[in-house]
Scaffold this motif. Structure first.
Motif: not given
Length: 197
Positions: A95-105
């Motif tokens: 979940v943390l990685g998914s949120l980070l990927a979303f934020a980067i994009a």
């Protein structure tokens, strides 16, 4: 030039994460942790919360910089920490990685996806984004089911008009199902693990 630097940086991150995973595996082997699943779990337990924190961080990083297939790292979590704690640490990291990927994009936009992912993958799922309601539903189903490039789709979602709230809700509600399936698979694998050594 910027494209080449970004690809080089991401490749370097992938190599470093892979080397870290190999280093941890070698270190665990030298500790005698691979004699049995119980020995492995006892070794990991001896490091307490720091082992769990490291695993969560690695699991989050592998969403953003794929090194191992997500299923493999989920299996590792259950073998290392047992079914319930392994599920929890897998879930939290993903979940943390998914949120980070979303934020980067969300901050770097579609050009980032074109630099990080193959054109074929990008073109295949880009058509999903043409209708926002349709994309939201397709994204939720893709996150729920195995076999789809869910990490890439987290990046893709960040380039759409999907709100942070909706993305977070879909991620929190839909990610556990597939992690649970991987956890059950890991339980079966852990019963044959001692025979491998």
């Amino acid at each position: 030039m910027k494209n080449n630097r970004l690809k080089l940086f991401m490749n370097l991150c992938s190599v470093l994460l892979l080397l870290l995973c190999v280093g941890i595996a070698v270190w665990l082997w030298r500790q005698g942790a691979f004699r049995s699943v119980d020995a492995l779990q006892a070794c990991v337990d001896s490091y307490g919360g720091s082992a769990a924190a490291l695993f969560v961080a690695l699991q989050a990083a592998q969403v953003v910089v794929p090194v191992l297939p997500g299923g493999v790292s989920c299996l590792a979590g259950v073998v290392l920490f047992g079914p319930w704690w392994g599920f929890l640490w897998n879930y939290l990291g993903i979940v943390l990685g998914s949120l980070l990927a979303f934020a980067i994009a969300r901050n770097l936009g579609k050009p980032l996806l074109e630099k990080l992912f193959s054109r074929k993958l990008h073109e295949k799922y880009e058509k999903w984004t043409h209708e926002s309601k349709r994309f939201d539903r397709l994204f939720a189903v893709a996150i729920f089911l195995p076999g789809l490039p869910d990490d890439f789709l987290c990046f893709l979602a960040g380039t759409t008009g999907m709100s942070w709230r909706k993305f977070t809700l879909i991620t929190i509600l839909c990610r556990p199902a597939i992690i649970f399936v991987y956890s059950l698979s890991a339980l079966g694998l852990s019963s044959v693990l001692p025979w491998l050594f």
